[in-house]
Design a protein around this motif. Structure first.
Motif, PDB file in Angstrom:
ATOM      1  N   THR A 161       8.182  12.787   1.722  1.00  0.00           N
ATOM      2  CA  THR A 161       7.451  11.883   0.824  1.00  0.00           C
ATOM      3  C   THR A 161       6.839  10.713   1.589  1.00  0.00           C
ATOM      4  N   LEU A 162       5.537  10.521   1.392  1.00  0.00           N
ATOM      5  CA  LEU A 162       4.823   9.368   1.936  1.00  0.00           C
ATOM      6  C   LEU A 162       4.581   8.388   0.791  1.00  0.00           C
ATOM      7  N   ILE A 163       5.067   7.168   0.957  1.00  0.00           N
ATOM      8  CA  ILE A 163       4.888   6.131  -0.063  1.00  0.00           C
ATOM      9  C   ILE A 163       3.918   5.083   0.483  1.00  0.00           C
ATOM     10  N   ILE A 164       2.806   4.901  -0.212  1.00  0.00           N
ATOM     11  CA  ILE A 164       1.818   3.911   0.191  1.00  0.00           C
ATOM     12  C   ILE A 164       2.086   2.623  -0.589  1.00  0.00           C
ATOM     13  N   ASN A 165       2.402   1.578   0.145  1.00  0.00           N
ATOM     14  CA  ASN A 165       2.805   0.305  -0.450  1.00  0.00           C
ATOM     15  C   ASN A 165       1.588  -0.575  -0.713  1.00  0.00           C
ATOM     16  N   ALA A 166       1.189  -0.643  -1.982  1.00  0.00           N
ATOM     17  CA  ALA A 166       0.111  -1.540  -2.395  1.00  0.00           C
ATOM     18  C   ALA A 166       0.628  -2.536  -3.426  1.00  0.00           C
ATOM     19  N   ALA A 167       1.946  -2.768  -3.419  1.00  0.00           N
ATOM     20  CA  ALA A 167       2.560  -3.634  -4.433  1.00  0.00           C
ATOM     21  C   ALA A 167       2.116  -5.082  -4.291  1.00  0.00           C
ATOM     22  N   GLU A 168       2.136  -5.584  -3.051  1.00  0.00           N
ATOM     23  CA  GLU A 168       1.731  -6.967  -2.755  1.00  0.00           C
ATOM     24  C   GLU A 168       2.386  -7.938  -3.737  1.00  0.00           C
ATOM     25  N   CYS A 169       3.719  -7.954  -3.724  1.00  0.00           N
ATOM     26  CA  CYS A 169       4.469  -8.712  -4.731  1.00  0.00           C
ATOM     27  C   CYS A 169       4.627 -10.193  -4.401  1.00  0.00           C
ATOM     28  N   GLU A 170       4.328 -10.609  -3.170  1.00  0.00           N
ATOM     29  CA  GLU A 170       4.398 -12.039  -2.844  1.00  0.00           C
ATOM     30  C   GLU A 170       3.302 -12.803  -3.582  1.00  0.00           C
ATOM     31  N   PRO A 171       3.585 -14.021  -4.043  1.00  0.00           N
ATOM     32  CA  PRO A 171       2.532 -14.846  -4.634  1.00  0.00           C
ATOM     33  C   PRO A 171       1.390 -15.103  -3.646  1.00  0.00           C
ATOM     34  N   TYR A 172       0.227 -15.407  -4.177  1.00  0.00           N
ATOM     35  CA  TYR A 172      -0.977 -15.801  -3.447  1.00  0.00           C
ATOM     36  C   TYR A 172      -1.701 -14.633  -2.756  1.00  0.00           C
ATOM     37  N   ILE A 173      -1.012 -13.775  -2.036  1.00  0.00           N
ATOM     38  CA  ILE A 173      -1.671 -12.809  -1.143  1.00  0.00           C
ATOM     39  C   ILE A 173      -2.425 -11.746  -1.941  1.00  0.00           C
ATOM     40  N   THR A 174      -3.695 -11.504  -1.574  1.00  0.00           N
ATOM     41  CA  THR A 174      -4.512 -10.530  -2.302  1.00  0.00           C
ATOM     42  C   THR A 174      -5.297  -9.588  -1.393  1.00  0.00           C
ATOM     43  N   VAL A 175      -5.041  -9.589  -0.099  1.00  0.00           N
ATOM     44  CA  VAL A 175      -5.857  -8.741   0.789  1.00  0.00           C
ATOM     45  C   VAL A 175      -5.590  -7.255   0.578  1.00  0.00           C
ATOM     46  N   ASP A 176      -4.366  -6.868   0.239  1.00  0.00           N
ATOM     47  CA  ASP A 176      -4.110  -5.461  -0.048  1.00  0.00           C
ATOM     48  C   ASP A 176      -4.809  -5.039  -1.338  1.00  0.00           C
ATOM     49  N   ARG A 178      -7.621  -6.301  -2.407  1.00  0.00           N
ATOM     50  CA  ARG A 178      -9.034  -6.144  -2.044  1.00  0.00           C
ATOM     51  C   ARG A 178      -9.251  -4.848  -1.262  1.00  0.00           C
ATOM     52  N   GLU A 179      -8.290  -4.438  -0.460  1.00  0.00           N
ATOM     53  CA  GLU A 179      -8.412  -3.162   0.262  1.00  0.00           C
ATOM     54  C   GLU A 179      -8.523  -2.012  -0.728  1.00  0.00           C
ATOM     55  N   CYS A 180      -7.696  -2.049  -1.764  1.00  0.00           N
ATOM     56  CA  CYS A 180      -7.728  -0.996  -2.786  1.00  0.00           C
ATOM     57  C   CYS A 180      -9.051  -0.997  -3.540  1.00  0.00           C
ATOM     58  N   VAL A 181      -9.565  -2.162  -3.863  1.00  0.00           N
ATOM     59  CA  VAL A 181     -10.784  -2.275  -4.665  1.00  0.00           C
ATOM     60  C   VAL A 181     -12.036  -2.022  -3.833  1.00  0.00           C
ATOM     61  N   ASP A 182     -12.092  -2.598  -2.636  1.00  0.00           N
ATOM     62  CA  ASP A 182     -13.318  -2.550  -1.829  1.00  0.00           C
ATOM     63  C   ASP A 182     -13.384  -1.370  -0.868  1.00  0.00           C
ATOM     64  N   ASN A 183     -12.234  -0.876  -0.435  1.00  0.00           N
ATOM     65  CA  ASN A 183     -12.209   0.188   0.584  1.00  0.00           C
ATOM     66  C   ASN A 183     -11.354   1.367   0.141  1.00  0.00           C
ATOM     67  N   SER A 184     -11.455   1.704  -1.138  1.00  0.00           N
ATOM     68  CA  SER A 184     -10.577   2.747  -1.689  1.00  0.00           C
ATOM     69  C   SER A 184     -10.782   4.109  -1.033  1.00  0.00           C
ATOM     70  N   TRP A 185     -12.005   4.406  -0.629  1.00  0.00           N
ATOM     71  CA  TRP A 185     -12.235   5.703   0.022  1.00  0.00           C
ATOM     72  C   TRP A 185     -11.571   5.733   1.400  1.00  0.00           C
ATOM     73  N   HIS A 186     -11.578   4.613   2.106  1.00  0.00           N
ATOM     74  CA  HIS A 186     -10.853   4.559   3.378  1.00  0.00           C
ATOM     75  C   HIS A 186      -9.360   4.777   3.148  1.00  0.00           C
ATOM     76  N   VAL A 187      -8.842   4.172   2.070  1.00  0.00           N
ATOM     77  CA  VAL A 187      -7.425   4.347   1.744  1.00  0.00           C
ATOM     78  C   VAL A 187      -7.103   5.823   1.561  1.00  0.00           C
ATOM     79  N   LYS A 211      -2.180  -5.443 -11.294  1.00  0.00           N
ATOM     80  CA  LYS A 211      -3.417  -5.111 -10.586  1.00  0.00           C
ATOM     81  C   LYS A 211      -4.113  -3.935 -11.277  1.00  0.00           C
ATOM     82  N   PRO A 212      -4.480  -4.087 -12.555  1.00  0.00           N
ATOM     83  CA  PRO A 212      -5.048  -2.962 -13.304  1.00  0.00           C
ATOM     84  C   PRO A 212      -6.345  -2.425 -12.722  1.00  0.00           C
ATOM     85  N   GLU A 213      -7.168  -3.298 -12.136  1.00  0.00           N
ATOM     86  CA  GLU A 213      -8.438  -2.833 -11.575  1.00  0.00           C
ATOM     87  C   GLU A 213      -8.194  -1.915 -10.379  1.00  0.00           C
TER      88      GLU A 213
END
Length: 445
Positions: A161-176, A178-187, A211-213
């Motif tokens: 099993t490969l688990i891709i961590n996009a939880a980004e549960c720390e306050p403030y941080i949003t770069v992950d 943005r990676e999901c939204v802006d570079n989803s095909w790369h993901v 992170k519904p979007e």
């Protein structure tokens, strides 16, 4: 969310705390800052053995050129992040207090790429692992563990099993996010590469439900891109520290990682979403890890935003590029407010593992006055690993190594849930770190 791509967590994670999200920059695409006049590249930017410089003072280097490497297994090469001249190689103290050699490069303003950069040839599992190592990739979520080591497991190791961590549960941080939204095909391209080359039977992308979007975009691509229906999205309840590896493995598979063990010991590999996207880009162009995205936020910085900078860029330069200080900062932190490191000098460079700079003002920080423990048990209830922080504190004070080991001190991942929930304002994370240091000192005798 009724799609066949969406699955529910297998098991609920114990403990944790509800922290303010403060995702102020979530709607801000990453802005690439101009490269600074000078970069400082420490030879220790990851867990494991530091690199040794392979250049000398006076050398001219180009972007992506190898400048540091090691023959040790747990290590990752370091590459020039700007083109220009090596002006110094000397020891420095990093923001974490570690003394390391560092290569200083004066930017010539051209950002010329190294001529030998090319897409790697990948036909076999071994060639893929070598390519990941050559890229210099370490965990981009903050851990800094060399990715090629994590991926280099034996084919018969039972890892499925490969688990891709996009939880980004720390306050403030949003770069992950943005990676999901802006570079989803790369993901997804990166996920397919890792899955196909290493033979994972299933992939789970874990995203917090605040992170519904991101969930919507990833779900849409998964439905179009995953013909075999092997890639699933798992929305997680927004609760810190949901993104911790052991917590994520439990949520995604129901498997519990034993004390002192790794996700691989229960058949899982956890990879940050930005790491997966980077692999896709590297395999296409051969450009190693020379820059990274990070969130700059906090009430004391004038223009919070997500930025991309060359690795080795000075923190002060980044803050000034975001408008400078709106007020005197109370604290500056690299990483998130829960597990990040407070710094006293903004002359430190950004490392591969830094995903945020928080310039926190008086409105961001509430300092509790430390009082006596009232034995309320909130720290134990909040601990996702079921530890007893106040008991460990007591035995740390008496330096009782046997008791510290018995109560699982070394299992603590220093998430800070205990200190956050403590009504007495006790610095429990610091006590836990002190307890660990006592155990290590005893082991070295």
């Amino acid at each position: 969310m009724h799609s066949s791509q969406i699955i529910k967590p297998v098991k609920k994670v114990k403990g944790g705390v509800m922290v303010p999200h403060s995702k102020n920059t979530k709607d801000m695409p990453v802005n690439r800052l101009p490269a600074p006049e000078l970069v400082c590249l420490p030879m220790s930017q990851h867990i494991g053995a530091p690199c040794q410089p392979v250049v000398k003072v006076g050398d001219t280097v180009k972007v992506g050129q190898l400048i540091g490497d090691s023959d040790k297994y747990i290590s990752a090469p370091i590459h020039a992040s700007v083109s220009g001249k090596v002006t110094a190689i000397k020891e420095m103290r990093t923001a974490t207090g570690l003394v390391s050699q560092a290569v200083f490069i004066e930017n010539d303003g051209e950002m010329a790429e190294y001529e030998d950069l090319k897409a790697p040839k990948i036909d076999t599992r071994e060639e893929f692992i070598k390519a990941v190592r050559d890229s210099g990739l370490v965990g981009l979520g903050g851990a800094g563990f060399p990715t090629h080591v994590k991926l280099n497991f034996k084919p018969d190791a039972g890892i499925d099993t490969l688990i891709i961590n996009a939880a980004e549960c720390e306050p403030y941080i949003t770069v992950d996010y943005r990676e999901c939204v802006d570079n989803s095909w790369h993901v997804f391209n990166g996920i397919h590469l890792v899955k196909d080359m290493l033979g994972f039977k299933k992939v789970i992308i874990a995203v917090e439900d605040n992170k519904p979007e991101a969930i919507k975009i990833l779900e849409r691509i998964a439905e179009k891109d995953d013909e075999k229906n092997e890639i699933k999205l798992m929305p997680l309840k927004s609760k810190y520290p949901q993104g911790a590896e052991k917590m994520m493995v439990l949520s995604a598979t129901g498997r519990k990682v034993p004390p002192g063990k790794l996700p691989a010991d229960v058949g899982c590999v956890v990879m940050n979403v930005a790491s997966a996207a980077f692999i896709a880009r590297y395999v296409r162009k051969g450009r190693p890890l020379v820059s990274r995205s990070l969130t700059v936020d906090g009430s004391a910085v004038a223009n919070p935003q997500n930025v991309r900078v060359p690795i080795g860029t000075e923190i002060e330069y980044i803050i000034q590029s975001c408008g400078g200080y709106k007020e005197d900062p109370v604290k500056i932190v690299t990483g998130g407010p829960m597990m990040g490191a407070a710094i006293v000098d903004t002359a430190h460079p950004i490392l591969k593992s830094n995903n945020a700079i928080l310039v926190l003002g008086k409105d961001d920080i509430s300092v509790k006055r430390e009082t006596d423990c009232i034995r309320c048990g909130r720290c134990k209830k909040a601990c996702p690993l079921n530890l007893m922080p106040t008991v460990i504190e007591r035995y740390a004070r008496s330096r009782d190594v046997a008791a510290l080991q018995h109560f699982g001190t070394m299992v603590c991942m220093e998430c800070g849930s205990c200190a956050y929930s403590c009504p007495a304002g006790r610095p429990l994370v610091q006590y836990m770190r002190n307890a660990k240091a006592i155990i290590r000192e005893e082991a070295q005798k």
